[in-house]
Design a protein around this motif. Structure first.
Motif, PDB file in Angstrom:
ATOM      1  N   ALA A  40       0.735  -1.395  -0.469  1.00 35.12           N
ATOM      2  CA  ALA A  40      -0.319   0.409  -0.101  1.00 35.12           C
ATOM      3  C   ALA A  40       0.249   1.433   0.012  1.00 35.12           C
ATOM      4  O   ALA A  40       0.493   2.285  -0.861  1.00 35.12           O
ATOM      5  CB  ALA A  40      -0.830   0.093   1.134  1.00 35.12           C
ATOM      6  N   GLU A  43       2.636   1.922  -3.092  1.00 38.26           N
ATOM      7  CA  GLU A  43       1.192   2.021  -4.340  1.00 38.26           C
ATOM      8  C   GLU A  43       1.345   3.843  -4.540  1.00 38.26           C
ATOM      9  O   GLU A  43       0.520   4.397  -5.165  1.00 38.26           O
ATOM     10  CB  GLU A  43       0.431   1.753  -4.082  1.00 38.26           C
ATOM     11  CG  GLU A  43       0.619  -0.042  -5.026  1.00 38.26           C
ATOM     12  CD  GLU A  43      -0.647  -0.605  -4.523  1.00 38.26           C
ATOM     13  OE1 GLU A  43      -2.094  -0.242  -3.792  1.00 38.26           O
ATOM     14  OE2 GLU A  43      -1.368  -2.116  -5.132  1.00 38.26           O
ATOM     15  N   SER A  44       1.901   4.547  -3.238  1.00 38.12           N
ATOM     16  CA  SER A  44       1.648   5.606  -2.704  1.00 38.12           C
ATOM     17  C   SER A  44       2.399   6.296  -4.128  1.00 38.12           C
ATOM     18  O   SER A  44       2.178   7.334  -4.642  1.00 38.12           O
ATOM     19  CB  SER A  44       2.680   6.485  -2.041  1.00 38.12           C
ATOM     20  OG  SER A  44       1.438   5.424  -0.725  1.00 38.12           O
ATOM     21  N   ARG A  47      -0.063   7.726  -6.024  1.00 39.82           N
ATOM     22  CA  ARG A  47      -1.418   8.165  -5.760  1.00 39.82           C
ATOM     23  C   ARG A  47      -0.384   9.010  -6.206  1.00 39.82           C
ATOM     24  O   ARG A  47      -2.218  10.341  -6.647  1.00 39.82           O
ATOM     25  CB  ARG A  47      -2.165   7.274  -4.604  1.00 39.82           C
ATOM     26  CG  ARG A  47      -2.505   6.179  -4.601  1.00 39.82           C
ATOM     27  CD  ARG A  47      -3.708   5.837  -3.688  1.00 39.82           C
ATOM     28  NE  ARG A  47      -2.608   5.828  -2.488  1.00 39.82           N
ATOM     29  CZ  ARG A  47      -1.946   5.099  -2.134  1.00 39.82           C
ATOM     30  NH1 ARG A  47      -2.602   3.141  -2.510  1.00 39.82           N
ATOM     31  NH2 ARG A  47      -1.222   4.698  -1.048  1.00 39.82           N
ATOM     32  N   SER A  78      -1.932   3.224   4.066  1.00 39.79           N
ATOM     33  CA  SER A  78      -1.903   4.360   2.759  1.00 39.79           C
ATOM     34  C   SER A  78      -1.726   5.822   3.233  1.00 39.79           C
ATOM     35  O   SER A  78      -2.211   6.516   3.242  1.00 39.79           O
ATOM     36  CB  SER A  78      -3.532   4.208   2.125  1.00 39.79           C
ATOM     37  OG  SER A  78      -4.994   4.401   3.196  1.00 39.79           O
ATOM     38  N   ASP A  81       0.604   8.413   2.168  1.00 42.46           N
ATOM     39  CA  ASP A  81       0.356   9.994   0.922  1.00 42.46           C
ATOM     40  C   ASP A  81       0.932  10.722   0.919  1.00 42.46           C
ATOM     41  O   ASP A  81       1.039  11.754   0.772  1.00 42.46           O
ATOM     42  CB  ASP A  81      -1.026   9.092   0.412  1.00 42.46           C
ATOM     43  CG  ASP A  81      -1.255   7.711  -0.473  1.00 42.46           C
ATOM     44  OD1 ASP A  81      -0.182   7.070  -0.188  1.00 42.46           O
ATOM     45  OD2 ASP A  81      -2.159   7.699  -1.183  1.00 42.46           O
ATOM     46  N   GLU A 108      -4.873   9.454   3.458  1.00 46.56           N
ATOM     47  CA  GLU A 108      -4.929   9.274   1.531  1.00 46.56           C
ATOM     48  C   GLU A 108      -5.015   9.743   0.472  1.00 46.56           C
ATOM     49  O   GLU A 108      -6.159  10.968   0.888  1.00 46.56           O
ATOM     50  CB  GLU A 108      -5.626   7.901   1.380  1.00 46.56           C
ATOM     51  CG  GLU A 108      -5.556   7.122   0.642  1.00 46.56           C
ATOM     52  CD  GLU A 108      -6.834   6.169   0.709  1.00 46.56           C
ATOM     53  OE1 GLU A 108      -6.869   5.566  -0.668  1.00 46.56           O
ATOM     54  OE2 GLU A 108      -7.182   5.346   1.525  1.00 46.56           O
ATOM     55  N   SER A 118      -8.366   7.713   6.479  1.00 52.69           N
ATOM     56  CA  SER A 118      -7.915   7.005   6.888  1.00 52.69           C
ATOM     57  C   SER A 118      -7.504   6.469   8.343  1.00 52.69           C
ATOM     58  O   SER A 118      -7.726   7.114   9.390  1.00 52.69           O
ATOM     59  CB  SER A 118      -6.517   7.205   6.112  1.00 52.69           C
ATOM     60  OG  SER A 118      -5.842   8.228   7.559  1.00 52.69           O
TER      61      SER A 118
END
Length: 502
Positions: A40, A43-44, A47, A78, A81, A108, A118
């Motif tokens: 997670a 994957e920031s 985003r 998340s 982010d 997030e 979040s």
């Protein structure tokens, strides 16, 4: 060019300080996140890239290295982010690095630049308050963060609004703490016809925070009685509400940042797995026993749960917390719950009725009840048989006494316990132990003799003996007696299981 922004990592109900570090250097453009990040967090990158593009900013064509320090602390979720995006903005000069140094950031990012909720914002706010910093969080969770006390909370709906606030062009209003609206009232004890013994046991359980097991045929009203329990329990104290809300915050169940004052009531299905009940999973989350902290955990059809799952409750019921061990970390959640369980006496449920019982009775009852281990049953203070309700009982008018009257007696008993254990960290009789229990629940001479004789005859374990004393003290509190007497001991013993099963 480099910049840093503070954020947190969650370990149980503890928020650990994490520093997000960004460095921009020459080379083939690349965006890398290091620091023991899970998927997670990795994957920031996408985003953050999309969120910045949505407000008209592009990542510089450089080597972008994001380090989450300390590097040996696992980073999950998340909520990284927003701090990564802010750190990037500070590194390229789009945000004031000095202003950001006074805040902890969590949240997030959506692809269009919105800041989404979040889990864990309340914990982050408490951590930020302890560090004498402010908190930057999603707008939807501003009221949740405001419960942490006196701290500067910036609750932003999106990146553009946040940047405008930090630059002083358009200031955001500080959020205020909000209590949840009162829940719809549940079943009332006035709806329960008959079952006077079970209702008395329910009152004792509520007054002292004791564990309760109801056994009886299908349709006798066991589930209805359990559902009435929240209605006679006192509301959470402010400090207790904060504890409960911290668990809900980590689990992502604190809707709109609204804190409830009603005690939790959790009723998981008997197919629940061990991680679902005690906590754990790929990303460690609190289980049902922690989500019921300072409230009620109701287990219907108790023998239908997997035996291994039930036995995992033994340690939390004794200590009031649950520890989940992982290779790289240990996570502890609070689990001071009141266990209420219900079961049929056998698989067919009609053991005491020769006309309805199956052909294997009474052997089927022994096999069925043996699915619950003796050590777990030993941790249950009150055992009560709930008899079937006859048609004649159902035609009687509703009882004059309902949940309101019982709740008043429970509140008085709880008030007595609060004064007795003030400053000891003990809330109810069910938590008292050692010298504290001995001083509070030592019976008179007649009571001691009855208790000693019964302990030998019933083969009570040391744990069972002390649990009887706790129930005795609660019965005395309900009657307004300062000294525990023989009558209180006799009633407490009537709710004790006769002999342990292997």
């Amino acid at each position: 060019m480099a910049a840093t922004v503070a954020t947190v990592a969650y370990l149980g109900l503890e928020a650990r300080a994490v520093e997000v570090q960004v460095q921009l250097s020459s080379g083939i453009p690349k965006f890398t996140i290091v620091g023991l990040a899970d998927k997670a967090v990795a994957e920031s990158r996408e985003r953050v890239r999309a969120a910045l593009a949505s407000i008209g900013l592009a990542l510089p064509p450089k080597v972008i290295t994001v380090n989450l320090s300390p590097a040996d602390l696992p980073k999950e979720g998340s909520h990284y982010d927003l701090p990564i995006a802010l750190c990037l903005l500070a590194a390229i000069g789009a945000a004031d690095a000095e202003a950001l140094s006074h805040y902890v950031a969590v949240g997030e990012l959506s692809l269009d630049g919105r800041i989404a909720p979040s889990p864990g914002v309340l914990l982050a706010a408490i951590h930020a308050s302890g560090e004498d910093k402010g908190l930057i969080c999603p707008a939807a969770q501003g009221s949740e963060a405001a419960w942490a006390g006196e701290l500067d909370v910036i609750a932003a709906p999106d990146l553009l609004a946040l940047l405008a606030h930090l630059k002083g062009t358009t200031l955001l209003q500080p959020p205020a703490p909000v209590e949840a609206e009162a829940l719809e009232p549940g079943p009332d004890l006035s709806q329960v016809k008959g079952q006077e013994v079970a209702k008395r046991a329910l009152e004792i359980a509520a007054a002292g925070g004791h564990n309760l097991l109801m056994s009886g045929p299908p349709g006798a009203g066991k589930s209805l009685l359990a559902a009435c329990l929240p209605g006679i329990l006192p509301p959470l104290e402010p400090s207790e509400a904060l504890e409960v809300s911290m668990v809900a915050s980590v689990a992502g169940e604190l809707n709109g940042g609204r804190i409830r004052r009603r005690r939790p009531y959790r009723s998981p299905h008997h197919s629940a797995s061990m991680p679902a009940l005690v906590g754990g999973g790929l990303r460690v989350r609190p289980g049902e026993i922690s989500l019921a902290h300072l409230g009620v955990l109701f287990l219907d059809e108790l023998p239908e749960f997997q035996r291994q799952v039930l036995d995992s409750l033994r340690q939390p019921l004794e200590t009031g917390n649950v520890s989940v061990a992982r290779a790289n970390t240990h996570v502890t959640f609070p689990a001071r719950v009141q266990l209420v369980a219900a079961m049929n006496p056998c698989r067919c449920g009609h053991l005491g009725d020769p006309a309805l019982a199956c052909s294997r009775a009474p052997r089927c009852a022994a096999d069925y009840q043996a699915r619950v281990s003796g050590p777990l049953l030993d941790r249950i203070d009150l055992h009560v048989d709930v008899q079937a309700v006859s048609a004649a009982d159902l035609t009687l008018p509703s009882p004059a006494e309902g949940s309101r009257e019982v709740a008043e007696r429970v509140a008085r008993a709880r008030s007595v316990q609060s004064g007795r254990y003030n400053g000891s960290g003990v809330r109810t009789n069910a938590e008292a132990d050692g010298d504290l229990l001995e001083q509070a629940a030592t019976p008179d001479e007649a009571g001691r003799k009855l208790l000693a004789d019964a302990a030998a005859a019933m083969r009570l374990s040391a744990r069972g003996f002390h649990r009887v004393l706790r129930v005795v003290r609660t019965i005395a509190d309900l009657s307004g007696a300062e000294q525990v007497g023989r009558i209180h001991v006799a009633e407490a013993l009537s709710y004790r299981r006769q002999a342990p099963r292997n």
